[in-house]
Design a protein around this motif. Structure first.
Motif, mmCIF file in Angstrom:
data_model
loop_
_atom_site.group_PDB
_atom_site.id
_atom_site.type_symbol
_atom_site.label_atom_id
_atom_site.label_comp_id
_atom_site.label_asym_id
_atom_site.label_seq_id
_atom_site.Cartn_x
_atom_site.Cartn_y
_atom_site.Cartn_z
ATOM 1 N N PHE A 25 19.456 14.729 54.405
ATOM 2 C CA PHE A 25 20.754 13.964 54.589
ATOM 3 C C PHE A 25 20.897 13.167 55.688
ATOM 4 C CE2 PHE A 25 24.757 14.546 57.215
ATOM 5 C CZ PHE A 25 25.490 14.173 56.366
ATOM 6 N N LEU A 26 20.026 13.227 56.770
ATOM 7 C CA LEU A 26 19.986 12.335 57.947
ATOM 8 C C LEU A 26 19.349 11.121 57.573
ATOM 9 C CD1 LEU A 26 19.094 14.740 60.895
ATOM 10 C CD2 LEU A 26 21.487 13.629 60.260
ATOM 11 N N GLU A 27 18.522 11.160 56.627
ATOM 12 C CA GLU A 27 17.753 10.096 56.086
ATOM 13 C C GLU A 27 18.292 9.110 54.965
ATOM 14 O OE1 GLU A 27 13.823 11.580 55.082
ATOM 15 O OE2 GLU A 27 13.359 12.030 57.246
ATOM 16 N N THR A 28 19.282 9.816 54.278
ATOM 17 C CA THR A 28 20.082 9.267 53.039
ATOM 18 C C THR A 28 21.624 9.040 53.407
ATOM 19 O OG1 THR A 28 20.270 11.480 52.025
ATOM 20 C CG2 THR A 28 18.457 10.025 51.309
ATOM 21 N N ASN A 29 22.246 10.129 52.966
ATOM 22 C CA ASN A 29 23.809 10.019 53.281
ATOM 23 C C ASN A 29 24.259 9.323 54.564
ATOM 24 O OD1 ASN A 29 22.854 12.630 51.891
ATOM 25 N ND2 ASN A 29 24.840 12.437 51.037
ATOM 26 N N HIS A 64 17.333 10.533 66.319
ATOM 27 C CA HIS A 64 16.749 9.336 67.006
ATOM 28 C C HIS A 64 16.744 8.262 66.167
ATOM 29 C CE1 HIS A 64 13.585 6.761 68.403
ATOM 30 N NE2 HIS A 64 13.882 6.726 69.584
ATOM 31 N N ASP A 65 15.854 8.533 65.114
ATOM 32 C CA ASP A 65 15.871 7.357 63.985
ATOM 33 C C ASP A 65 17.026 6.861 63.730
ATOM 34 O OD1 ASP A 65 13.099 7.394 64.435
ATOM 35 O OD2 ASP A 65 12.668 8.834 62.495
ATOM 36 N N SER A 69 18.878 3.172 64.182
ATOM 37 C CA SER A 69 18.997 2.484 63.095
ATOM 38 C C SER A 69 20.488 1.605 63.155
ATOM 39 C CB SER A 69 18.776 2.948 61.642
ATOM 40 O OG SER A 69 20.015 3.901 61.383
ATOM 41 N N GLY A 70 21.257 2.130 64.093
ATOM 42 C CA GLY A 70 22.674 1.815 63.903
ATOM 43 C C GLY A 70 23.765 2.515 63.799
ATOM 44 N N VAL A 71 23.485 3.590 63.437
ATOM 45 C CA VAL A 71 24.598 4.826 63.034
ATOM 46 C C VAL A 71 24.952 5.618 64.425
ATOM 47 C CG1 VAL A 71 25.304 6.932 61.757
ATOM 48 C CG2 VAL A 71 23.628 5.339 60.742
ATOM 49 N N ARG A 72 26.258 5.350 64.561
ATOM 50 C CA ARG A 72 26.781 5.856 65.988
ATOM 51 C C ARG A 72 26.640 7.397 65.659
ATOM 52 N NH1 ARG A 72 30.224 1.295 65.833
ATOM 53 N NH2 ARG A 72 31.665 2.762 64.680
ATOM 54 N N CYS A 73 25.872 8.447 66.512
ATOM 55 C CA CYS A 73 25.718 9.799 66.310
ATOM 56 C C CYS A 73 26.449 10.392 67.582
ATOM 57 C CB CYS A 73 24.571 10.171 66.313
ATOM 58 S SG CYS A 73 23.517 9.567 64.858
ATOM 59 N N HIS A 74 27.452 11.191 67.280
ATOM 60 C CA HIS A 74 28.181 12.139 68.326
ATOM 61 C C HIS A 74 27.902 13.673 68.138
ATOM 62 C CE1 HIS A 74 30.798 8.722 67.910
ATOM 63 N NE2 HIS A 74 30.501 8.563 66.766
#
Ligand code: MN
Length: 240
Positions: A25-29, A64-65, A69-74
């Protein structure tokens, strides 16, 4: 353009299928989203940022990846992983959120919570929550050895399983009174939370305001996420 929400993944070394599905999920969606919100209980347990579990480290690396890669993670902590701290934030690149947090989603004000603070009919749990959320309790606990903390976490897990199975199901759900009070306090009539493992979208009225409460699903038998875009929102199951 979309914002994704997950909660209650409960990553644990005894359930490799959950870890595998989360990493995918973290690597695709999630890679296609602008923002990913994690609303608690990402981990089954988190005994401090020195938690040695290699499975959890794989999740930390994947976050971290994703964030680099530019996705803001909260990240908002749940009742299982409330000891995630500054080192976790640094390693994952996640912005740590208070519970509750008010955010604007494409111009809609939305209140985010893990959900356990709304289960006010469970007095015993709320007492426990006040204790473990106390900074001085946390400091004392974190100063003990890793082995001690692992043993304590597993004891707490067993106790919550035993007590949880003895409580009537309505006690384990959110209190409608608490939901309404929270919406009034913030003047916000859309809420997203997890914790109860009862994924659903509830429409109701608070005073004269139409109100919506979106409940995220857990990942025990399948994955689950909420996608929010300017076109609307939907709860998406991820079959395993
Ligand atoms: Mn929870």
């Amino acid at each position: 353009m979309s914002t994704l929400f997950i909660s209650d993944v409960h990553v644990d070394s005894t359930r490799p299928e959950i870890l595998g599905q989360l990493l995918t999920f973290l690597e695709t969606n999630a890679m296609d989203a602008e923002d990913l919100y994690i609303l608690g209980d990402l981990f089954e347990t988190w005994i401090g940022d020195d938690d040695p579990d290699p499975e959890k480290h794989r999740v930390v690396h994947a976050l971290h990846d994703l964030s680099h890669s530019g996705v803001r993670c909260h990240f908002m902590a749940g009742n299982r992983d409330f000891l995630a701290g500054d080192v976790f934030a640094e390693r994952t690149g996640c912005r740590m959120l208070e519970d509750p947090s008010l955010v604007q989603l494409f111009d809609v004000p939305v209140l985010l919570l893990h959900g356990d603070s709304l289960c006010t009919d469970d007095h015993e749990y709320q007492r426990f929550r006040r204790m473990v959320r106390d900074p001085s309790w946390q400091q004392d606990f974190l100063s003990t050895t890793v082995d001690h903390r692992i043993a304590m976490a597993s004891q707490a897990r067993d106790a919550s399983k035993t007590h949880g199975s003895q409580k009537p199901p309505e006690i384990m759900d959110v209190s409608k009174t608490a939901v309404n009070a929270m919406m009034r306090e913030y003047g916000v009539y859309t809420m997203i939370h997890g914790h109860t493992h009862r994924p659903d979208i509830h429409h109701f009225n608070v005073d004269d305001h139409p109100a919506t409460r979106i409940v995220l699903g857990d990942w025990y038998t399948q994955g689950s996420y909420l996608r929010w875009s300017p076109a609307g929102y939907s709860l998406e199951p991820l079959p395993r």
